[in-house]
Design an enzyme around this catalytic site. Structure first.
Site, short mmCIF file in Angstrom:
data_model
loop_
_atom_site.label_atom_id
_atom_site.label_comp_id
_atom_site.label_asym_id
_atom_site.label_seq_id
_atom_site.Cartn_x
_atom_site.Cartn_y
_atom_site.Cartn_z
N SER A 1 0.85 -1.20 0.00
CA SER A 1 0.00 0.00 0.00
C SER A 1 0.88 1.24 0.00
CB SER A 1 -0.91 0.00 1.23
OG SER A 1 -0.13 0.23 2.38
N LYS A 2 0.22 2.37 -0.05
CA LYS A 2 0.94 3.64 -0.16
C LYS A 2 2.03 3.82 0.88
CE LYS A 2 -2.69 3.30 -0.97
NZ LYS A 2 -3.99 2.82 -0.68
N ARG A 3 1.75 3.30 2.08
CA ARG A 3 2.76 3.56 3.11
C ARG A 3 4.06 2.81 2.88
NH1 ARG A 3 2.51 -0.49 6.70
NH2 ARG A 3 0.89 -1.96 6.13
#
Length: 470
Positions: free
Chosen positions: A238-240
RNA sequence: GUCCCCAUCGUCUAGCCCGGUCCAGGACACCGGCCUUUCACGCCGGCAACAGGGGUUCAAAUCCCCUUGGGGACGCCA
């Protein structure tokens, strides 16, 4: 054997992420490998979250990767009548029924099941009521209570589900729109899809879809569920975890060839081979060599592979790809022959195009900014004599070829009784501002006599000034 | 919680289906060295793994079972 027809069905609720790109790639590669067809379909039945901008972003990313489609893009939102027709067929054959249970009631049932540690299932309240279509009715599929449903998966083998785990799932919402599982099956049937390769987050949907195929009396496609792409902490990417958008990698200076090479190799293998051209991938790709376990997305390996693809590409072919990055640095990009020459000296030391553009600064900017450490070490009084001697040689040198330049440097070495390193390093700093750069002769040849002489003179002035201030 | 899937170096993986050729091979990263006008490239070398436990077998990374660990799915989302 029938023509293989695969598909990639993203939902347009955001950009194309690397996991989706890999799925698209597997489908595309398999179609190309077998001489089949690859269909693109946009799953936008969730009108709330779907946007045209997302669809466009996905097209753009696919095009950049070089993934082309033979059919589509189809938009599910334009096919509602088709779903309606098939839903009616299922109702007519007695395999589905109208249900009037409220969303609140269902929510309460789920909460109760969760508290009791059971798998939340619809209790079948309306199953035998024989309700007809009403104001707030949904259509539910009549799932079997007993027996098993088996997925014959080309990557994972047989996966068995007890039908008792399934419930009467909804296939049409109260607003008349179809639910995912229904739409997918109807589309895959009507579009002739016979090979479904998708992420393994879809395995639990598959028994439902198999039931739908059976209710519709249609043969099953070949299923292949590929493992997920994980972040470095082994959870779903994911984005993180950093950049997950395909186009973000384009903007960071990655080559599409490297990207597809990396993505395909993550989860698929061909012996020990690591580097693949697009053509090799098409030639060698097979479903059998897809691995079963999830893989971690590793930026460092992607970067190494990108370096390999940059090295392998003919410099002339890199020119147009590099230009946007050069432009971003504010350089003059009109002379493509010059840019090609620059690339020839930088390609073996660049991992990304962005890095290459940054390292090309001294080729485009005449004002050299000396790195403090470099200046301290090499732009000192002792360098004055060799620089002066070199200027003399270069001024009288006929042509600026690598061979001629080497001779010129040799003369200076003899005159000053210095080793090449003692002369080359000050010159390197004078020309580039840094201690690390491509070969000194090739730099001089590309930059050209006038600019080289002027930069060396400026360096000498710099040394004089420092002496005075010291 | 329920169901499903997975399990080889830090990471990607080969080998596993068809046990012996594996005191486990390649790549990335890392560490040495060579080459050398710097950096890089290239080359040479090093570090580093069969999750654990039971079976089966003359023999198991490879077959079976259990445990543990990880992931995924459980929506009138896709």
């Amino acid at each position: 054997m029938d023509t293989i027809i695969t598909r990639f069905p993203p939902s347009p609720t955001g950009y194309l992420h690397v996991g989706g790109a890999r799925t698209a790639l597997f489908n595309w590669l398999y179609a190309r490998h077998t001489g089949g067809k690859f269909v693109l379909r946009i799953e936008d039945t969730d009108v709330q979250r779907s946007t045209q901008a997302s669809a466009d972003a996905i097209f753009e990313a696919l095009e950049w990767l070089g993934i082309d489609w033979d059919d589509g893009p189809y938009f599910q939102s334009r096919r509602f009548p088709v779903y309606e027709e098939y839903i009616q067929k299922i109702i007519d054959s007695g395999n589905a029924y109208y249900c009037s249970c409220s969303a609140e009631k269902l929510e309460a049932m789920r909460a109760e099941a969760a508290a009791a540690g059971r798998n939340p299932k619809y209790d079948g309240t309306c199953r035998d009521k024989g309700l007809s279509k009403g104001e707030n009715t949904v259509v539910r599929f009549k799932a079997p209570f007993m027996g098993t449903t088996v997925i014959e998966d080309v990557v994972k083998g047989s996966i068995v589900f007890q039908n008792s785990e399934l419930d009467d799932f909804i296939i049409q919402r109260s607003d008349g729109l179809p639910i995912y599982n229904l739409a997918v099956v109807v589309d895959d049937i009507t579009m002739g899809i016979n090979t479904v390769i998708r992420g393994d987050d879809h395995v639990s949907n598959t028994p439902k879809q198999i039931l739908l195929y059976k209710a519709l009396g249609h043969p099953l496609p070949t299923f292949g569920h590929v493992p997920m792409v994980l972040g470095n902490d082994r959870t779903r990417l994911s984005k993180r975890h950093g950049a997950t958008s395909v186009t973000a990698y384009r903007d960071m200076g990655y080559l599409p060839e490297a990207m597809i090479n990396y993505l395909v190799r993550l989860g698929w293998s061909y012996g020990d081979q690591e580097f693949f051209t697009r053509e090799e991938l098409i030639e060698k790709f097979s479903l059998e060599n897809i691995g079963k376990s999830a893989g971690v997305f590793d930026m460092e390996k992607l970067q190494a592979l990108n370096g390999d693809h940059i090295k392998a590409a003919p410099p002339a072919k890199l020119v147009s790809s590099l230009i946007p990055f050069l432009k971003a640095e504010g350089y003059d990009i009109r002379d493509t022959a010059y840019i090609e020459a620059v690339i020839k000296t930088l390609n073996i030391r660049s991992k990304t195009l962005k890095e290459m553009a940054a390292d090309a600064r001294f080729y485009f900017e005449d004002t050299v900014v000396y790195e403090e450490e470099a200046a301290k070490k090499f732009l000192k009084a002792a360098s004055l004599d060799p620089l002066k001697a070199l200027i003399k040689e270069l001024e009288s040198l006929g042509e600026f070829s690598e061979k001629a330049l080497e001779d010129a440097f040799k003369k200076v070495m003899e005159q000053t009784n210095l080793k090449l390193g003692k002369i080359a390093q000050p010159v390197r700093v004078a020309l580039t501002g840094k201690t690390a750069s491509p070969g000194i002769f090739e730099i001089i040849e590309i930059i050209g006599r006038e600019r080289v002489l002027s930069r060396i003179r400026k360096a000498m002035e710099f040394i004089e000034r420092r002496k005075e201030n010291a």
